[in-house]
Design a protein around this motif. Structure first.
Motif, mmCIF file in Angstrom:
data_model
loop_
_atom_site.group_PDB
_atom_site.id
_atom_site.type_symbol
_atom_site.label_atom_id
_atom_site.label_comp_id
_atom_site.label_asym_id
_atom_site.label_seq_id
_atom_site.Cartn_x
_atom_site.Cartn_y
_atom_site.Cartn_z
ATOM 1 N N UNK A 97 41.151 12.427 -13.906
ATOM 2 C CA UNK A 97 41.286 11.272 -13.008
ATOM 3 C C UNK A 97 39.929 10.651 -12.709
ATOM 4 N N UNK A 98 38.925 11.507 -12.478
ATOM 5 C CA UNK A 98 37.592 10.999 -12.183
ATOM 6 C C UNK A 98 36.956 10.397 -13.432
ATOM 7 N N UNK A 99 37.047 11.114 -14.563
ATOM 8 C CA UNK A 99 36.414 10.648 -15.805
ATOM 9 C C UNK A 99 36.983 9.311 -16.251
ATOM 10 N N UNK A 100 38.309 9.136 -16.118
ATOM 11 C CA UNK A 100 38.958 7.904 -16.560
ATOM 12 C C UNK A 100 38.380 6.689 -15.843
ATOM 13 N N UNK A 101 38.047 6.855 -14.564
ATOM 14 C CA UNK A 101 37.600 5.717 -13.765
ATOM 15 C C UNK A 101 36.088 5.587 -13.633
ATOM 16 N N UNK A 102 35.358 6.685 -13.812
ATOM 17 C CA UNK A 102 33.920 6.634 -13.558
ATOM 18 C C UNK A 102 33.092 6.559 -14.833
ATOM 19 N N UNK A 103 33.671 6.935 -15.986
ATOM 20 C CA UNK A 103 32.894 6.954 -17.233
ATOM 21 C C UNK A 103 32.371 5.564 -17.584
ATOM 22 N N UNK A 104 33.184 4.526 -17.352
ATOM 23 C CA UNK A 104 32.762 3.161 -17.663
ATOM 24 C C UNK A 104 31.559 2.713 -16.846
ATOM 25 N N UNK A 105 31.633 2.809 -15.508
ATOM 26 C CA UNK A 105 30.460 2.444 -14.695
ATOM 27 C C UNK A 105 29.217 3.266 -15.013
ATOM 28 N N UNK A 106 29.378 4.569 -15.269
ATOM 29 C CA UNK A 106 28.212 5.401 -15.604
ATOM 30 C C UNK A 106 27.615 4.954 -16.934
ATOM 31 N N UNK A 107 28.468 4.667 -17.913
ATOM 32 C CA UNK A 107 28.004 4.157 -19.207
ATOM 33 C C UNK A 107 27.236 2.852 -19.014
ATOM 34 N N UNK A 108 27.778 1.970 -18.183
ATOM 35 C CA UNK A 108 27.103 0.694 -17.903
ATOM 36 C C UNK A 108 25.745 0.928 -17.260
ATOM 37 N N UNK A 109 25.700 1.814 -16.274
ATOM 38 C CA UNK A 109 24.445 2.051 -15.570
ATOM 39 C C UNK A 109 23.356 2.597 -16.474
ATOM 40 N N UNK A 110 23.694 3.594 -17.296
ATOM 41 C CA UNK A 110 22.696 4.203 -18.174
ATOM 42 C C UNK A 110 22.258 3.233 -19.271
ATOM 43 N N UNK A 111 23.222 2.500 -19.851
ATOM 44 C CA UNK A 111 22.865 1.507 -20.863
ATOM 45 C C UNK A 111 21.984 0.409 -20.276
ATOM 46 N N UNK A 112 22.248 0.042 -19.021
ATOM 47 C CA UNK A 112 21.458 -0.997 -18.362
ATOM 48 C C UNK A 112 20.036 -0.527 -18.083
ATOM 49 N N UNK A 113 19.882 0.738 -17.728
ATOM 50 C CA UNK A 113 18.538 1.285 -17.513
ATOM 51 C C UNK A 113 17.735 1.222 -18.811
ATOM 52 N N UNK A 114 18.395 1.546 -19.934
ATOM 53 C CA UNK A 114 17.690 1.473 -21.219
ATOM 54 C C UNK A 114 17.326 0.025 -21.571
#
Length: 413
Positions: A97-114
């Motif tokens: 339940x957590x991974x389904x909803x949080x993986x996208x924002x976390x992916x966005x955040x890390x990609x944005x930092x790069x």
């Protein structure tokens, strides 16, 4: 194999020309095809793959110390994750339940930092666009082979799984909308011969046609708006001679659009026209304009109003909606989901995402892809949330800094 060879490619090149962006773009484009054919190890495979590549990129090439907004964005997500461990029911699979909803924002955040203010050339951006394009050719081929006759399977105006390769029309439409733009960008700026000019034109029309016949409108609208904005940006940043060429290509594009729409109408016996007029098969206007998404969004706004400080916790919205309204459905809108699950912290996170690329663009006019990429993210999260990794990664690309005096060329031999 994609992950293995991608890591090997980045390791061998030491990411000297931002190779992590190339392999990530490839993974983004092939994700929907992998889902269609049952090749995904798990649902969030592509998002975790992009995160892995971005971390490798930071290891070899570092990241900007000014990327603090996105570190803060990631921190804002943590309270919602912690809260969900308390609010989710005992029957729920908390990890999923957590991974389904949080993986996208976390992916966005890390990609944005790069990507934040990372200096890049037009040649490197073109390599990313081509990396997007290659798997999309495979996707189009699969769609035409899976469903060679659209006329035989279209009987109504609802989203059509048969014309979408047997997979979710919304996600297929989303990636085809991106494909429309990618092929058009190659058609406009990277057609160095008449042969390539024709190939890119055909691919643009093919992506548009297959996007239309999914009967899922979000991706098509997004692709069209990206193309229009891209044409305007290229026109405004071009010299007088190039502006004339852009105007000519705009005219050709309108002609192609009319032909594709006419062919789509013929193949669907006019049902595609009813779909975009929000009518059913016999021409009655539907009361529900957004396929039920408005009811889901309204329920999430109510969740926010009931829990304005920290929200209800990541992954809780589906349970909460079923308990309070009886509707069993996952969120389609990332904005209302962030409000419901993160409360006021979600508002702060969204403000960071909305404001940062636009502020950076004021000093980054040389990157002609910023606005189309930003539009793709903004429109996609409003109809398809972050089900795929595409909006997260494409958003991050809007933060890249083009630093050379090199100009895109419309020259053709």
């Amino acid at each position: 194999m994609i992950i293995f060879f991608g890591m090997l490619f980045v390791y061998n090149t030491k990411n000297t020309k931002n190779e992590v962006l190339i392999v990530s773009a490839y993974l983004i484009s092939i994700e929907v095809l992998m889902r269609m054919t049952g090749d995904m190890f798990f649902n969030e495979f592509a998002k975790y793959g992009v995160i892995l590549f971005m971390i490798m990129g930071m290891f070899f090439s570092g990241f900007s110390k000014n990327s603090l907004p996105y570190w803060f964005f990631l921190l804002l997500l943590i309270p919602g994750v912690i809260l969900s461990t308390v609010t989710l029911s005992l029957e729920a699979d908390i990890r999923k339940a957590i991974a389904f909803n949080i993986a996208g924002p976390v992916c966005l955040g890390i990609a944005s930092i790069y990507c934040y203010r990372r200096r890049i050339t037009f040649a490197e951006i073109n390599a990313i666009i081509i990396a997007f394009a290659m798997p999309l050719v495979s996707l189009l081929t699969y769609l035409f082979m899976y469903n060679p006759s659209v006329r035989d399977v279209v009987t109504g105006t609802s989203s059509n799984f048969a014309t979408s390769g047997g997979f979710g029309p919304n996600q297929v439409s989303t990636i085809l909308g991106l494909g429309m733009f990618v092929f058009f960008a190659l058609f406009l700026l990277n057609s160095k011969s008449k042969f390539l000019f024709g190939v890119h034109a055909l691919l643009t029309m093919a992506a548009t046609y297959r996007g239309l016949v999914t009967f899922s409108r979000g991706g098509v609208y997004t692709g069209i708006l990206m193309i229009i904005v891209f044409l305007i940006v290229v026109y405004l940043t071009s010299n007088k001679n190039t502006k004339a060429r852009v105007g000519g290509i705009a005219g050709i594009t309108v002609l192609f659009a009319v032909l594709v729409w006419g062919y789509s109408s013929y193949q669907t016996n006019g049902l595609i026209e009813k779909r975009y007029a929000n009518q059913d098969a016999i021409g009655r206007v539907k009361e529900d304009k957004l396929g039920g998404r408005e009811r889901i969004a309204i329920s999430e706004i109510q969740m926010f109003l009931d829990n304005p400080l920290l929200g209800i916790g990541v992954g809780k919205n589906k349970e909460y909606r079923e308990e309070t309204t009886g509707i069993v459905a996952a969120s389609h809108n990332e904005i209302t989901r962030m409000l419901a699950e993160h409360g006021s912290l979600g508002i702060a996170a969204l403000l960071i995402l909305l404001a940062t690329p636009l502020i950076l663009y004021l000093d980054n006019k040389a990157n002609i892809y910023v606005l189309p990429f930003f539009i793709f993210w903004l429109l996609t999260i409003n109809h398809a949330a972050m089900r795929t990794a595409a909006p997260a990664f494409v958003y991050a690309l809007s933060l890249l800094k083009v630093y050379t005096n090199e100009k895109p060329s419309l020259h053709r031999e």
